[in-house]
Design a protein around this motif. Structure first.
Motif, PDB file in Angstrom:
ATOM      1  N   UNK A 187       0.837  -1.189   0.000  1.00 56.39           N
ATOM      2  CA  UNK A 187       0.000   0.000   0.000  1.00 56.39           C
ATOM      3  C   UNK A 187       0.875   1.243   0.000  1.00 56.39           C
ATOM      4  N   UNK A 188       0.378   2.355  -0.560  1.00 53.83           N
ATOM      5  CA  UNK A 188       1.184   3.587  -0.606  1.00 53.83           C
ATOM      6  C   UNK A 188       1.459   4.136   0.786  1.00 53.83           C
ATOM      7  N   UNK A 189       2.698   4.619   0.996  1.00 61.52           N
ATOM      8  CA  UNK A 189       3.103   5.180   2.288  1.00 61.52           C
ATOM      9  C   UNK A 189       3.674   6.576   2.069  1.00 61.52           C
TER      10      UNK A 189
ATOM     11  N   UNK B 220       5.585  10.609  10.180  1.00 65.89           N
ATOM     12  CA  UNK B 220       4.668  10.118   9.154  1.00 65.89           C
ATOM     13  C   UNK B 220       5.380   9.296   8.083  1.00 65.89           C
ATOM     14  N   UNK B 221       6.679   9.466   7.932  1.00 72.18           N
ATOM     15  CA  UNK B 221       7.415   8.753   6.888  1.00 72.18           C
ATOM     16  C   UNK B 221       7.305   7.246   7.125  1.00 72.18           C
ATOM     17  N   UNK B 222       6.905   6.527   6.094  1.00 72.18           N
ATOM     18  CA  UNK B 222       6.767   5.083   6.172  1.00 72.18           C
ATOM     19  C   UNK B 222       5.420   4.596   6.629  1.00 72.18           C
TER      20      UNK B 222
ATOM     21  N   UNK C 107      17.677  -5.688   6.993  1.00 73.50           N
ATOM     22  CA  UNK C 107      17.475  -4.298   7.421  1.00 73.50           C
ATOM     23  C   UNK C 107      15.987  -3.980   7.378  1.00 73.50           C
ATOM     24  N   UNK C 108      15.526  -3.261   8.393  1.00 72.01           N
ATOM     25  CA  UNK C 108      14.134  -2.814   8.411  1.00 72.01           C
ATOM     26  C   UNK C 108      14.004  -1.498   7.656  1.00 72.01           C
ATOM     27  N   UNK C 109      13.049  -1.460   6.739  1.00 65.80           N
ATOM     28  CA  UNK C 109      12.687  -0.193   6.121  1.00 65.80           C
ATOM     29  C   UNK C 109      11.831   0.607   7.113  1.00 65.80           C
ATOM     30  N   UNK C 110      11.639   1.883   6.803  1.00 64.79           N
ATOM     31  CA  UNK C 110      10.867   2.740   7.704  1.00 64.79           C
ATOM     32  C   UNK C 110       9.446   2.237   7.875  1.00 64.79           C
ATOM     33  N   UNK C 111       8.889   1.599   6.878  1.00 62.03           N
ATOM     34  CA  UNK C 111       7.512   1.102   6.972  1.00 62.03           C
ATOM     35  C   UNK C 111       7.404  -0.151   7.827  1.00 62.03           C
ATOM     36  N   UNK C 112       8.542  -0.748   8.238  1.00 52.28           N
ATOM     37  CA  UNK C 112       8.499  -1.884   9.140  1.00 52.28           C
ATOM     38  C   UNK C 112       8.602  -3.228   8.465  1.00 52.28           C
TER      39      UNK C 112
ATOM     40  N   UNK D  17       3.397   4.003  17.768  1.00 53.16           N
ATOM     41  CA  UNK D  17       2.603   4.749  16.790  1.00 53.16           C
ATOM     42  C   UNK D  17       1.468   3.860  16.294  1.00 53.16           C
ATOM     43  N   UNK D  18       0.486   4.471  15.646  1.00 58.18           N
ATOM     44  CA  UNK D  18      -0.660   3.697  15.170  1.00 58.18           C
ATOM     45  C   UNK D  18      -0.234   2.619  14.176  1.00 58.18           C
TER      46      UNK D  18
END
Length: 486
Positions: free
Chosen positions: A126-128, A160-162, A221-226, A372-373
């Motif tokens: 999904x778009x982030x 908000x990033x990710x 490595x974890x991206x910012x979106x998890x 965070x949510x």
């Protein structure tokens, strides 16, 4: 990704002997530096001469301040313990570098073998929200042709990033399942790479081992979106491993083509979680392949030092990029996340809720996690899917604090290079030699070390004396000064 230039003047070659000595000395000093969460021990250590049975030295924690000693925690994550993390990063660097240029019982001829640096990413769920580009330049978050968009220029560090533009349509289930099956996807990828390499070289798949060997080392490595993605070094050796050379037809170009094809073909099919259909997981469309130490004048080629530093840096990171700094496993230890008493009850009676977690199965409430949510939704999705019988083997509740990822962050094939254990043994041998010298024992003394230590808690000792300056040897046991691996 942005890499330093291979011709960067700051990157200078260092003689192998000097590198080994610097690593051991630096590691020795790091083990003596301040660990943020050391382990307290009580007990004794006795040095016994093997031939005569004579006790040459006896150390007991009762004779120390606070009647105990501390040893480093050995945690690899920088957010948990910077000191132990730095030591792990040093070891990771030399493990990767040994497989690229030799050393540490790895032949230097590997520097001439075909080698590439590969980054395998996850697909979109999904778009982030987007932050600055990889080169650091700001970029707009959108606009999009369809669906939700965002016209903000998010600065570095914006929470908000990710996170999803539309959390209601984001595929959280697919996100968690990809993390859970990332290790299996990598395993299928390595198998598919070997098969594709044999097909492109015109060799029977079963005969590939008689011609060449594929060696690798990777880090997650974890991206910012998890979601996790992998950075990997892949090398082609001869049939007998690093000490042999692959045939001339096994080129870097052929290896690159094989990896690119294998990445597209690799899939993993998950069980059907409840009412949902089966899922087919695959790598994302973004695939980066770079040559390492090309023999020709290729500006895109990377030096072995750059690659080793890049991989070692991410070997000490975890989920902090996704907003979780130090979240521990959530399941209640008493009921193992089930929420019910695990001891058998009387016949005919229903099991009662676990007295420790009051039936939650967790050691804390969702609100108390302070996430965070987006991060909280990922954790709750892991918890929900972990309760499904068909996904029980993934142990998603046990790994909810890592968004479902349960693999090792740094792994390698057996023939790639040395091991973390060998590097720790080398450091321990250096520490033991320093200890024997301080005790006036001959370097040839055949000693048996008898350790009898017991756990006494965590944390620094109150009024801990100032550590001995460099060059002096602490009178603590070798176990205290040679730790700090994982």
């Amino acid at each position: 990704m942005t890499f330093p230039s291979p011709t960067d003047p700051r990157i200078t070659p260092i003689p192998a002997a000097a590198t080994d000595l610097a690593r051991v000395l630096a590691g020795h000093e790091l083990t003596r530096s301040t660990c943020t969460r050391p382990i307290r021990l009580v007990g004794s250590r006795t040095l016994v001469h093997r031939a005569t049975g004579e006790i040459v030295h006896d150390f007991h924690s009762a004779h120390q301040p606070n009647s105990m000693i501390t040893v480093p925690c050995g945690n690899r994550r920088h957010t948990v313990c910077p000191s132990c993390s730095t030591l792990y990063k040093y070891d990771a660097y030399h493990l990767i570098a040994a497989g690229l240029r030799g050393g540490k019982n790895t032949t230097p001829t590997v520097a001439a073998h075909p080698r590439i640096f590969v980054t395998l990413t996850a697909p979109s769920f999904g778009p982030v929200h987007l932050g600055p580009a990889k080169n650091g330049n700001p970029r707009p978050c959108g606009p999009r042709r369809t669906g939700p968009d965002c016209h903000t220029w998010h600065p570095v560090g914006d929470p908000l990033i990710g996170t999803p533009l539309d959390p209601g349509t984001y595929d959280y289930t697919g996100h968690v399942l990809f993390n859970a099956y990332a290790g299996a996807l990598w395993s299928r990828f390595t198998t598919e790479t070997r098969r594709t390499l044999a097909d492109l070289a015109g060799i029977e798949r079963r005969d590939l081992r008689t011609v060449t060997t594929v060696a690798f080392a990777k880090v997650a490595e974890y991206q910012t979106r998890g979601v996790v993605h992998f950075h990997a070094v892949i090398r082609l050796d001869g049939a007998n491993g690093p000490g042999s050379t692959a045939p001339a037809r096994m080129t870097t170009a052929l290896l690159t083509r094989s990896v690119r094809t294998a990445a597209k073909r690799t899939t993993v099919t998950t069980p059907s979680p409840g009412a949902m259909s089966f899922r087919t997981l695959r790598w994302g469309r973004q695939l980066d392949i770079r040559t390492i130490g090309s023999s020709d004048d290729d500006d895109s080629a990377l030096s072995d030092a750059v690659v080793a530093r890049y991989v070692a840096k991410y070997a000490t990171k975890g989920t902090e990029a996704s907003g979780i700094a130090d979240l521990r496993p959530l399941p209640c230890r008493t009921c193992d996340g089930q929420g019910l008493q695990v001891k058998p009850t009387e016949p005919g009676k229903l099991q009662r809720p676990c007295p420790d977690c009051h039936g939650l199965g967790r050691s804390t409430t969702w609100a108390a996690l302070g996430l965070s949510n987006h991060a909280l939704t990922l954790v709750r999705t892991c918890w929900k899917l972990g309760g499904r019988e068909e996904l029980a083997g993934l142990r998603l509740r046990r790994w909810a604090h890592t968004f479902g990822f349960r693999g090792h962050f740094a792994t390698k094939s057996r023939s790639y290079s040395t091991t973390f254990g060998a590097l720790r043994d080398e450091r321990a041998a250096y520490t033991a030699a320093q200890r024997d010298q301080a005790l006036g024992l001959p370097s040839s003394a055949d000693l048996v070390v008898v350790n009898d230590w017991h756990y006494a808690g965590r944390g620094p000792l109150p009024d801990t004396p100032t550590p001995a300056p460099p060059g002096q040897v602490s009178q603590e046991p070798a176990a205290a000064s040679a730790g700090g691996g994982r």
